[in-house]
Design a protein around this motif. Structure first.
Motif, PDB file in Angstrom:
ATOM      1  N   LEU A   1       0.809  -1.224   0.000  1.00 25.01           N
ATOM      2  CA  LEU A   1       0.000   0.000   0.000  1.00 25.01           C
ATOM      3  C   LEU A   1       0.841   1.272   0.000  1.00 25.01           C
ATOM      4  N   VAL A   2       2.096   1.175   0.410  1.00 25.56           N
ATOM      5  CA  VAL A   2       2.904   2.369   0.659  1.00 25.56           C
ATOM      6  C   VAL A   2       3.000   3.305  -0.542  1.00 25.56           C
ATOM      7  N   PRO A   3       3.315   2.832  -1.761  1.00 23.90           N
ATOM      8  CA  PRO A   3       3.409   3.783  -2.884  1.00 23.90           C
ATOM      9  C   PRO A   3       2.089   4.508  -3.156  1.00 23.90           C
ATOM     10  N   TYR A   4       0.981   3.823  -2.977  1.00 23.63           N
ATOM     11  CA  TYR A   4      -0.332   4.443  -3.198  1.00 23.63           C
ATOM     12  C   TYR A   4      -0.644   5.458  -2.096  1.00 23.63           C
ATOM     13  N   TRP A   5      -0.206   5.148  -0.894  1.00 23.97           N
ATOM     14  CA  TRP A   5      -0.399   6.062   0.230  1.00 23.97           C
ATOM     15  C   TRP A   5       0.439   7.324   0.046  1.00 23.97           C
ATOM     16  N   ARG A   6       1.672   7.167  -0.417  1.00 21.04           N
ATOM     17  CA  ARG A   6       2.518   8.340  -0.647  1.00 21.04           C
ATOM     18  C   ARG A   6       1.915   9.233  -1.737  1.00 21.04           C
ATOM     19  N   ASP A   7       1.402   8.615  -2.795  1.00 21.96           N
ATOM     20  CA  ASP A   7       0.749   9.385  -3.855  1.00 21.96           C
ATOM     21  C   ASP A   7      -0.490  10.101  -3.323  1.00 21.96           C
ATOM     22  N   ALA A   8      -1.251   9.425  -2.474  1.00 21.87           N
ATOM     23  CA  ALA A   8      -2.441  10.047  -1.889  1.00 21.87           C
ATOM     24  C   ALA A   8      -2.059  11.239  -1.015  1.00 21.87           C
ATOM     25  N   GLN A   9      -0.968  11.107  -0.252  1.00 24.43           N
ATOM     26  CA  GLN A   9      -0.524  12.231   0.573  1.00 24.43           C
ATOM     27  C   GLN A   9      -0.189  13.440  -0.299  1.00 24.43           C
ATOM     28  N   TRP A  10       0.509  13.182  -1.398  1.00 22.40           N
ATOM     29  CA  TRP A  10       0.853  14.290  -2.281  1.00 22.40           C
ATOM     30  C   TRP A  10      -0.402  14.949  -2.830  1.00 22.40           C
ATOM     31  N   ARG A  11      -1.399  14.148  -3.204  1.00 20.19           N
ATOM     32  CA  ARG A  11      -2.657  14.718  -3.712  1.00 20.19           C
ATOM     33  C   ARG A  11      -3.381  15.511  -2.636  1.00 20.19           C
ATOM     34  N   ILE A  12      -3.286  15.062  -1.384  1.00 16.60           N
ATOM     35  CA  ILE A  12      -3.895  15.807  -0.284  1.00 16.60           C
ATOM     36  C   ILE A  12      -3.321  17.219  -0.217  1.00 16.60           C
ATOM     37  N   TRP A  13      -1.988  17.324  -0.247  1.00 17.55           N
ATOM     38  CA  TRP A  13      -1.353  18.629  -0.075  1.00 17.55           C
ATOM     39  C   TRP A  13      -1.563  19.516  -1.298  1.00 17.55           C
ATOM     40  N   THR A  14      -1.495  18.946  -2.491  1.00 19.14           N
ATOM     41  CA  THR A  14      -1.704  19.784  -3.679  1.00 19.14           C
ATOM     42  C   THR A  14      -3.161  20.233  -3.778  1.00 19.14           C
ATOM     43  N   THR A  15      -4.091  19.364  -3.432  1.00 18.51           N
ATOM     44  CA  THR A  15      -5.515  19.728  -3.440  1.00 18.51           C
ATOM     45  C   THR A  15      -5.796  20.820  -2.414  1.00 18.51           C
ATOM     46  N   THR A  16      -5.192  20.673  -1.239  1.00 14.95           N
ATOM     47  CA  THR A  16      -5.399  21.671  -0.187  1.00 14.95           C
ATOM     48  C   THR A  16      -4.814  23.020  -0.590  1.00 14.95           C
TER      49      THR A  16
END
Length: 201
Positions: free
Chosen positions: A117-132
């Motif tokens: 899950l880790v690579p998908y989680w890291r990508d999700a974190q990046w999307r969180i910050w860019t979306t915010t």
């Protein structure tokens, strides 16, 4: 609402439902015990519908955090006439008062149990910050280049604290039974905001 708007609303709701169902099932049963059919049965859609939104279970599990953040962004009301730092602090407090911290913590636990899950989680974190960041720019009408640079610095500092301190402290808590990592990270964010306030004047 226009027909196109209704379609987009329905698509967003379906994506959210698939992500949440996958996350809940994996959290409850473990990753290997959950199939895409389990997810589609719970949501009441076809396998093809799942494939229209996600390539694999890992992507759907990680997406729940992004959807949770988007929900928080939609319900946040910026303080009137707030400067950048006050607005960002308000948004962080708003997100931490909702479901985001618990979902974030659960994702960290899932990643420790299921490293795929880790690579998908890291990508999700990046999307969180860019979306915010994009939401803050749009909501506050930030067009001045220097203010946008300040926003990048602030978001970078927050990203660093949450994405590194949280998993470290969650692991320590699991190992030693210490306090919940959310309390520790929130205190770290208090210190970050104090330093940023001093640095940005």
């Amino acid at each position: 609402m226009s027909e196109q708007g209704l379609r987009e609303t329905k698509r967003a709701a379906t994506r959210r439902a698939l992500a949440r169902a996958t996350f809940d099932l994996v959290r409850d049963r473990g990753f290997d015990a959950v199939t895409v059919a389990d997810v589609t049965d719970r949501v009441g859609v076809s396998r093809r519908t799942f494939s229209n939104y996600f390539d694999r279970k890992e992507e759907a599990v990680a997406a729940v955090v992004v959807e949770t953040v988007r929900d928080g962004l939609a319900s946040w009301v910026p303080p009137p006439e707030a400067d950048l730092l006050v607005a960002v602090r308000s948004l962080v407090d708003h997100q931490f008062s909702g479901e985001f911290p618990a979902i974030f913590a659960a994702m960290e636990q899932l990643c420790r149990a299921h490293p795929q899950l880790v690579p998908y989680w890291r990508d999700a974190q990046w999307r969180i910050w860019t979306t915010t960041g994009a939401h803050l720019r749009a909501t506050m009408g930030l067009s001045d280049a220097s203010v946008q640079l300040d926003l990048v610095m602030v978001m970078g500092a927050l990203f660093g604290v949450v994405s590194t301190h949280f998993p470290e402290r969650a692991a320590l808590r699991d190992a030693a039974g210490q306090e919940h990592p959310l309390a520790s990270v929130h205190r770290s964010l208090d210190e970050v905001f104090a330093r940023l306030a001093a640095g940005l004047g």
